[in-house]
Design an enzyme around this catalytic site. Structure first.
Site: not given
Ligand code: MV4
Length: 498
Positions: A200, A291
């Protein structure tokens, strides 16, 4: 609604889930390891079962044992909390195959977001801005060099199986690339058993801003605004707040829509978080956490929405009862993670028995705790003792309120991050909202505090209280006719008269 939920976790999040179950009329079943017989999550649930030795691998990470316990005690759902098995796609699958509800997203959403290049491809396709870079793993050094030239240095090598900062390497110029790639592969292989690396563009000192989403099984996906989690150390968050002091209303709306698109793209259900890097007014998808998160309470306080209750309702097939325009952000919330670490010694984990615990209260204060007086903090689990969260009309008042609460909070027996939080909340850049992911590197003084007048007084008072408590314990121990199981029985009898 599920009737009986097994909580496959420990500490503050297990207590938090038991509370949500109680309010919904659901029977909760705790599990505990040999190190957690006296942990508060055992008492918070309706029932509790021993599941193995202190090491996480022998207890909270033992999926087969957890499934067997759930089956034997007639549970119809398992809540994984965070950490441990929460983002293991195969565990989610096993739970479903056993005919139980997994309180969380489907295994395929967990899997898609766990693989970082797969996640980047899906996000790009869904129109979610991702950090410029590759969407497939790098086959060779030559391929990496070509991509890095295209993006321009500096670039960042990341593990495809990774997340949370492991296996990351910044590369400032072409000659460093070969060795950095080798090092990143090695680290990724030992951490994740997978040495695939992608690349990246490196963003300098971004903010970490994440959006909370909530999705039901009926096609409704909403966002609940952002949390700014820029104050971190080695990828461990220390302070989180909502809303972010950096976002305009229009950027918030754009980020919210991007987060909803991200969740839709993987068919998400349950509560989830889309992490973004925010840099020069632009935001980029980083990863999705599939989550409930540690810092969920700040969102609960500014929206008034109970995220854990909604996880349970959604798992039972209920539809969201409100729309995006019903979600209003009110005031400002801050969370300080209180861990058993010695900040002045490089955040060295601190162990010992909690001798004294005075929990703050009063207007706008919430304590989500995982320990009680008498509990022995060990090195077996993460060092989070509890979270101090406050809510007030605006950021300035929330900071004042947090400082007041940190002054009331007294923990004796282990070193904690309380003095660190006091130092940050007094520091001018934090107070002005000038925070980014390099905050601690830029402000080493907050780690180097000398005890204040007030904290010395607290320590002196704590010593007196402790002496008094020990005298009382001795009295109880003498009066105790039951066989003693030193040193805990006296404490136990005093607290609850079991
Ligand atoms: C980055 C970055 C800069 N540029 N990616 C760190 C943890 C992992 N989830 C991703 N991380 C970063 N990714 C690009 N392209 C800087 C970080 C980063 C960071 C991110 C969030 C919070 C704290 C951080 C601390 C250091 C580096």
């Amino acid at each position: 609604m599920p009737a009986r939920v097994l909580i496959a976790n420990r500490g503050e999040i297990a207590v938090r889930i038991a509370r949500a179950c109680r309010e919904l009329g659901i029977t909760s079943v705790a599990v505990y390891s040999a190190a957690d017989r006296l942990a508060p999550h055992v008492l918070a649930a309706d029932e509790a079962y021993y599941i193995g030795g202190a090491r996480a691998a022998d207890s909270y990470l033992n999926g087969a044992r957890l499934l067997e316990t759930a089956r034997r005690c007639g549970c119809d759902a398992i809540h994984p909390g965070y950490g441990f098995l929460a983002e293991r796609a195969t565990f989610a699958e096993q739970v479903a195959e056993a005919g139980l509800h997994f309180i969380g997203p489907g295994a395929d959403a967990i899997r898609a977001m766990g693989e970082k290049t797969e996640a980047r491809r899906r996000m790009s396709a869904a129109g979610v801005p991702v950090v410029p870079g590759t969407t497939v793993p790098l086959p060779t050094v030559a391929a990496a060099a070509a991509e890095a030239e295209r993006l321009g240095y500096p670039v960042l090598l990341k593990a495809a199986a990774g997340g949370g900062g492991k296996g990351m390497r910044v590369v400032h110029a072409a000659p460093e690339l070969g060795r950095a790639l080798e090092a990143a592969r090695h680290e990724a292989r030992s951490a994740f058993g997978d040495d695939q690396i992608y690349l990246e563009k490196y963003l300098d000192r971004p903010r970490h801003i994440e959006i909370q989403v909530l999705a039901d099984g009926h096609g409704n996906v909403l966002h609940l605004g952002e949390r700014d989690c820029s104050v971190q150390r080695r990828h461990q968050k220390l302070i989180e707040e909502a809303p972010s002091p950096a976002l305009s209303e229009s950027t918030r709306a754009r980020m919210g829509s991007a987060a909803v698109a991200a969740a839709r793209a993987v068919g998400y259900r349950s509560a989830g978080t889309i992490e973004f890097l925010y840099h020069d007014g632009e935001f980029y998808f980083l990863e999705m956490n599939t989550r409930i998160q540690v810092e969920h309470p700040v969102t609960e306080l500014v929206t008034g929405i109970d995220l854990v209750q909604w996880q349970l309702r959604i798992a039972a097939g209920e539809a969201l009862s409100f729309t995006q325009s019903d979600v209003r952000l009110r005031g400002h919330a801050i969370e300080c993670r209180i861990t058993s670490e010695d900040v002045a010694n490089g955040f060295l984990p601190s162990t010992g028995r909690i001798e004294l615990l005075d929990i703050p209260s009063g207007p706008g204060i919430r304590w989500d705790g995982g320990v009680v007086e008498g509990y022995a903090v060990s090195l077996y689990y993460d060092p989070l003792l509890g979270k101090l969260i406050c809510h007030a009309a605006d950021r300035g008042s929330a900071i004042e309120r947090m400082q007041r609460a940190l002054r009331e909070l007294r923990i004796v027996g282990v070193e904690t991050t309380v003095p660190f939080h006091r130092a940050v909340l007094a520091e001018p850049d934090f107070r002005a909202g000038r925070i980014d992911t390099a905050y601690l590197e830029q402000h080493p003084a907050v780690l180097d505090f000398s005890p204040s007048e007030e904290s010395l007084r607290t320590a002196a008072l704590a010593a007196v209280l402790l002496e008094e408590q020990q005298r009382a314990r001795t009295r109880v121990a003498r009066a105790d006719t039951a066989p003693t199981e030193a040193p805990c029985s006296a404490w136990r009898n005093r607290q609850w008269r079991w």
